[in-house]
Design an enzyme around this catalytic site. Structure first.
Site, mmCIF file in Angstrom:
data_model
loop_
_atom_site.group_PDB
_atom_site.id
_atom_site.type_symbol
_atom_site.label_atom_id
_atom_site.label_comp_id
_atom_site.label_asym_id
_atom_site.label_seq_id
_atom_site.Cartn_x
_atom_site.Cartn_y
_atom_site.Cartn_z
ATOM 1 N N ILE A 55 0.881 -1.174 0.000
ATOM 2 C CA ILE A 55 0.000 0.000 0.000
ATOM 3 C C ILE A 55 0.915 1.219 0.000
ATOM 4 C CG2 ILE A 55 -1.683 1.328 1.315
ATOM 5 C CD1 ILE A 55 -2.885 -1.295 2.256
ATOM 6 N N PRO A 56 0.857 2.025 -1.080
ATOM 7 C CA PRO A 56 1.958 2.957 -1.392
ATOM 8 C C PRO A 56 1.964 4.240 -0.574
ATOM 9 C CG PRO A 56 0.247 3.115 -3.057
ATOM 10 C CD PRO A 56 -0.187 2.035 -2.116
ATOM 11 N N CYS A 57 2.277 4.142 0.717
ATOM 12 C CA CYS A 57 2.427 5.353 1.537
ATOM 13 C C CYS A 57 3.655 6.149 1.093
ATOM 14 C CB CYS A 57 2.499 5.000 3.018
ATOM 15 S SG CYS A 57 3.790 3.831 3.442
ATOM 16 N N HIS A 58 4.569 5.487 0.342
ATOM 17 C CA HIS A 58 5.747 6.228 -0.132
ATOM 18 C C HIS A 58 5.373 7.303 -1.152
ATOM 19 C CE1 HIS A 58 5.268 2.727 -2.856
ATOM 20 N NE2 HIS A 58 5.658 3.558 -3.802
ATOM 21 N N ARG A 59 4.131 7.251 -1.683
ATOM 22 C CA ARG A 59 3.719 8.263 -2.666
ATOM 23 C C ARG A 59 3.184 9.534 -2.007
ATOM 24 N NH1 ARG A 59 0.570 3.738 -6.156
ATOM 25 N NH2 ARG A 59 2.431 2.500 -6.707
#
Lengths: 154, 199
Positions: free
Chosen positions: B165-169
């Protein structure tokens, strides 16, 4: 409340449970008893009291599972324990078979204390006896084992 | 001769084989609530954990997982066993994401560890398209709480399934990367891969 992940219980006590199972059973059956011990423990683990002594709990399950397997294999002849093995029997005895020849009390005390590493107070709690009685049963059991295994141990 | 000597002849336990069989039988009997394994990747050594419902936790402490395992044991179930094979599929999918060979995690996810507002934020994170970024303020607005910018930052840091789940975005409005559970370098690497041509 935190609870240790079950993996750490296996890592800490896997070898101890094996000693208990393997002392009473051959390798294949010991494998089975080891699995059944940890599966039963895994099933009950979430409900185990927070202050329970895990070693005592596991060793007691292991002993019971090993005895279950022994009974299934009909190797344990209850009430038919010879006072003194004949010379030919003694020569062939290994530890598992020698243990099976001990009176149940002595066998339980020896396995729980010497193989499971439980102090006599815990052995006594498991057997429902006093610590002194557990100690006596264990030392009687060891003396008897020495006699039974004498032929191969010397 | 010490008493124990009499009982010393027991062969050593074949622990690896015993453990493998225990995992197999536990899964068959529905007793394996949390399976885990570690996975070394370009963004660090990960710890992956899964319930029967799907991947439930990704953390950046694959080399020293004791604290996370204790947390999972308390939050989910103490029936926790190391069971690498049960996480092979999730591991392959994460490796593909990290290498830029996949654009989304297509395997099953279990969001049991994302609760309350954190759950709302995690759901918004899943909507940020591959290769794009959003600010913490934009995610707060999308979650229906435009003033909760700091809470969004906390929710991103506590995302139970980073990478999948792309929290890095999610980055800061001034263009700075902001925090990341796996460290800023890992965050930069993941964003660079997504920005790469053909990525």
């Amino acid at each position: 409340m935190t609870r240790a992940p079950f993996e750490s219980i296996v890592a800490l006590h896997g070898a101890r449970v094996w000693r208990v199972c393997r002392a009473l059973l051959d390798e294949v059956d010991a494998d089975d008893a080891w699995s059944e011990t940890f599966l039963a423990a895994l099933e009950a683990y979430p409900r185990l009291a927070a202050d329970a002594r895990v070693e005592g709990w596991l060793v007691t399950i292991a002993h019971r599972k090993a005895i279950d397997v022994l009974r299934r294999r009909a190797r344990l002849v209850v009430g038919d324990v010879p006072d003194r093995p004949t010379a030919s029997v003694a020569r062939d005895l290994d530890l598992a078979r020698a243990l099976a020849l001990l009176p149940a009390r002595q066998r339980e005390a020896v396995v729980l204390h010497h193989l499971g590493g439980l102090p006599f107070a815990e052995v006594a709690a498991t057997l429902g006896s006093s610590a002194d009685a557990a100690r006596r049963a264990s030392s009687d059991g060891v003396r008897r084992l020495r006699e039974l295994l004498g032929g191969v141990d010397a | 001769m010490p008493e124990v000597g009499l009982l010393g002849g027991i062969p050593e336990a074949p622990i690896a084989a015993l453990h493998a069989r225990l995992v197999e039988r536990a899964a068959e009997r529905g007793l394996l609530d949390v399976a885990y394994r570690s996975l070394d990747t370009a963004v660090g050594s990960l710890l992956l954990a899964a319930t029967p419902a799907g991947l439930v936790s990704v953390t950046f402490d694959g080399r020293d997982p004791a604290a996370t395992l204790e947390r999972l044991s308390t939050a989910l179930s103490p029936r926790v066993l190391e069971a690498p094979a049960r996480l092979d599929d999730a591991a392959r999918r994460l490796e593909a994401l990290i290498a830029g060979r996949a654009r989304a995690f297509d395997g099953p996810l279990d969001l049991a560890l994302a609760r309350g507002f954190g759950r709302d934020v995690v759901e918004r994170l899943r909507e940020i398209p591959y290769g794009e970024t959003r600010s913490y303020a934009q995610v707060a607005a999308a979650a229906g709480s435009p003033r909760a910018v700091r809470a969004v930052g906390t929710a991103c840091r506590r995302n139970p399934l980073p990478i999948a789940i792309p929290c890095h975005r999610v980055v800061r409005s001034d263009g700075a990367l902001g925090q990341y559970a796996g460290g800023v370098e890992a965050k930069r690497l993941l964003l660079d891969i997504e920005a790469a041509p053909g990525g």
